[in-house]
Design a protein around this motif. Structure first.
Motif, mmCIF file in Angstrom:
data_model
loop_
_atom_site.group_PDB
_atom_site.id
_atom_site.type_symbol
_atom_site.label_atom_id
_atom_site.label_comp_id
_atom_site.label_asym_id
_atom_site.label_seq_id
_atom_site.Cartn_x
_atom_site.Cartn_y
_atom_site.Cartn_z
ATOM 1 N N ASP A 155 3.781 12.715 14.408
ATOM 2 C CA ASP A 155 3.476 11.246 13.941
ATOM 3 C C ASP A 155 2.573 10.488 14.997
ATOM 4 O O ASP A 155 2.746 10.637 16.134
ATOM 5 C CB ASP A 155 4.757 10.454 13.866
ATOM 6 C CG ASP A 155 5.525 10.718 12.578
ATOM 7 O OD1 ASP A 155 5.003 11.517 11.741
ATOM 8 O OD2 ASP A 155 6.754 10.456 12.291
ATOM 9 N N TRP A 202 1.881 7.402 10.742
ATOM 10 C CA TRP A 202 1.226 8.608 9.935
ATOM 11 C C TRP A 202 1.433 9.884 10.668
ATOM 12 O O TRP A 202 1.461 10.310 11.931
ATOM 13 C CB TRP A 202 -0.239 8.348 10.311
ATOM 14 C CG TRP A 202 -0.866 6.904 9.716
ATOM 15 C CD1 TRP A 202 -1.323 6.501 8.245
ATOM 16 C CD2 TRP A 202 -0.457 5.865 10.316
ATOM 17 N NE1 TRP A 202 -1.160 5.461 8.059
ATOM 18 C CE2 TRP A 202 -1.098 4.839 9.324
ATOM 19 C CE3 TRP A 202 -0.191 5.316 11.527
ATOM 20 C CZ2 TRP A 202 -1.055 3.288 9.611
ATOM 21 C CZ3 TRP A 202 -0.279 3.875 11.806
ATOM 22 C CH2 TRP A 202 -0.634 2.990 10.883
ATOM 23 N N GLU A 207 -4.082 12.194 7.931
ATOM 24 C CA GLU A 207 -3.507 11.084 7.140
ATOM 25 C C GLU A 207 -3.924 9.653 7.843
ATOM 26 O O GLU A 207 -4.283 8.560 7.030
ATOM 27 C CB GLU A 207 -2.213 11.137 7.271
ATOM 28 C CG GLU A 207 -1.260 9.965 6.434
ATOM 29 C CD GLU A 207 0.107 10.319 6.506
ATOM 30 O OE1 GLU A 207 1.015 9.203 6.407
ATOM 31 O OE2 GLU A 207 0.360 11.489 6.844
ATOM 32 N N LEU A 208 -3.855 9.658 9.437
ATOM 33 C CA LEU A 208 -4.524 8.491 9.795
ATOM 34 C C LEU A 208 -5.945 7.776 9.519
ATOM 35 O O LEU A 208 -5.867 6.884 9.083
ATOM 36 C CB LEU A 208 -4.382 8.662 11.337
ATOM 37 C CG LEU A 208 -4.777 7.683 12.232
ATOM 38 C CD1 LEU A 208 -3.418 6.548 12.225
ATOM 39 C CD2 LEU A 208 -4.866 8.051 13.896
ATOM 40 N N GLN A 211 -6.555 6.493 6.027
ATOM 41 C CA GLN A 211 -6.063 5.203 5.509
ATOM 42 C C GLN A 211 -6.301 3.910 6.573
ATOM 43 O O GLN A 211 -5.420 3.414 6.933
ATOM 44 C CB GLN A 211 -4.219 5.287 5.499
ATOM 45 C CG GLN A 211 -3.900 6.345 4.532
ATOM 46 C CD GLN A 211 -2.401 6.206 4.631
ATOM 47 O OE1 GLN A 211 -1.609 5.174 4.957
ATOM 48 N NE2 GLN A 211 -1.869 7.616 4.330
ATOM 49 N N GLU A 214 -4.819 0.579 6.165
ATOM 50 C CA GLU A 214 -3.174 0.435 6.875
ATOM 51 C C GLU A 214 -3.271 0.534 8.259
ATOM 52 O O GLU A 214 -2.450 -0.165 8.885
ATOM 53 C CB GLU A 214 -2.486 1.630 5.977
ATOM 54 C CG GLU A 214 -2.215 1.717 4.634
ATOM 55 C CD GLU A 214 -1.368 0.353 4.331
ATOM 56 O OE1 GLU A 214 -0.090 0.209 4.749
ATOM 57 O OE2 GLU A 214 -1.801 -0.422 3.420
#
Length: 242
Positions: A155, A202, A207-208, A211, A214
Motif C-alpha cells: 500500500d 492505494w 492505482e495511485l 485516482q 482521490e
C-alpha cells in the motif's frame, strides 16, 4: 545513687530530633513545583505557507539489489510529481487558510501576514526581524510531502511532515515549536503525530496515479488535520485569549 549527667541530650531526645528533621525535609520535598506561567497570546499573524518544491514517492518494498526496479521507482516518482503539480502548489495556500480558520476557532485573532519578504531559492529562509508586524507570528513549513510504501506492505499512504514555530516578532522568542508527522511517519495520535485516514491508501503505484482526485483529497485531509493539531497545540502552550 549515681548522679544523672545532664550535659548531653538523652538518646531518646536525639532520635526525636532526627525524626523531626526527616519529616521537615520530606515535607519540603513534597511541595509542588512552581508551574511556569503560560505566555499570553491574543493575535497570531500567519506567515503564508510556501508549497514544497517536489513530491517524493518512496517504495521500501523493492528487493535489495534489484537495480531496474529502483530505477523504475524513481521514474514513477517523477511522473507522480508531474501529475500532482497543481495539487502540490495549492497545498501552501490551503494550509495558510486552514491555519487561520483553526486559530480563530480556538479564540485567537488570526490572519495571514501580507508583505513577507522571502528569497525565491529558499522561501522559508525568512528574516523575522524584517516582518511587517509586531504581533506573534506563526511560521509553518513543509519538510516532506509525498507517498510512501513500507517494506512489508504494497500500500501507498500519504506522507506530510511539517514544522511549526510560533514566536514573538519583537524579540524572536519562541512560544511554541514542534515537528508534526502525518500519515506514513505518524506513530499513534499525539501532539506531534497524526495518523492518516484509513481510506487514504492505494494498493499499487498504478492505482495511485489512476485516482488523482482521490490523492488530492487525501492531501486536503492532511492539511485540515494538521491545521487542527497545530491550533490545538498552540492553545495548549499559551494562556487563554482574552
Amino acid at each position: 545513687m549515681k548522679p544523672v549527667d545532664r550535659s548531653l541530650p538523652s538518646r531518646r531526645v536525639v532520635l526525636a530530633l532526627a525524626l523531626t528533621g526527616i519529616l521537615v525535609l520530606a515535607g519540603c520535598g513534597s511541595r509542588p513545583a512552581t508551574v511556569p506561567e503560560l505566555p499570553t497570546v491574543t493575535r497570531v499573524m500567519v506567515i503564508p505557507v510556501a508549497p514544497i518544491k517536489k513530491l517524493h514517492t518512496e517504495n521500501k518494498g523493492i528487493p535489495l539489489g534489484v537495480l531496474w526496479q529502483s530505477i523504475a521507482d524513481r521514474v514513477k516518482g517523477s511522473e507522480f510529481n508531474e501529475r500532482m503539480e497543481a495539487v502540490r502548489n495549492d497545498m501552501g495556500p490551503k494550509m495558510t487558510a486552514a491555519l487561520v480558520a483553526q486559530l480563530n476557532a480556538q479564540g485567537y485573532q488570526a490572519q495571514a501576514l501580507e508583505g513577507v519578504s522571502r528569497p525565491a531559492a529558499s522561501p522559508d529562509n525568512i528574516d523575522y526581524g524584517m516582518l511587517p508586524t509586531s504581533e506573534p507570528v506563526l511560521h509553518v513549513y513543509f519538510n516532506e510531502v509525498g507517498m510512501y510504501s513500507a517494506r512489508f506492505s504494497t500500500d501507498y499512504v500519504p506522507r506530510v511532515n511539517l514544522s511549526a514555530y510560533l514566536m514573538t516578532a519583537k524579540d524572536g522568542d519562541t512560544v511554541y515549536s514542534e515537528t508534526i508527522y502525518y500519515g506514513a511517519d505518524a506513530s499513534g495520535d499525539s501532539s506531534g503525530s497524526v495518523p492518516a485516514k484509513a481510506r487514504d491508501r492505494w494498493g499499487s503505484f498504478g492505482e495511485l496515479v489512476a485516482q488523482p482526485q482521490e490523492v488530492a483529497r487525501s492531501y486536503d485531509d492532511a492539511v485540515a488535520a494538521l491545521a487542527i493539531r497545530i491550533a490545538k497545540n498552540i492553545r495548549a502552550n499559551t494562556a487563554p485569549p482574552r
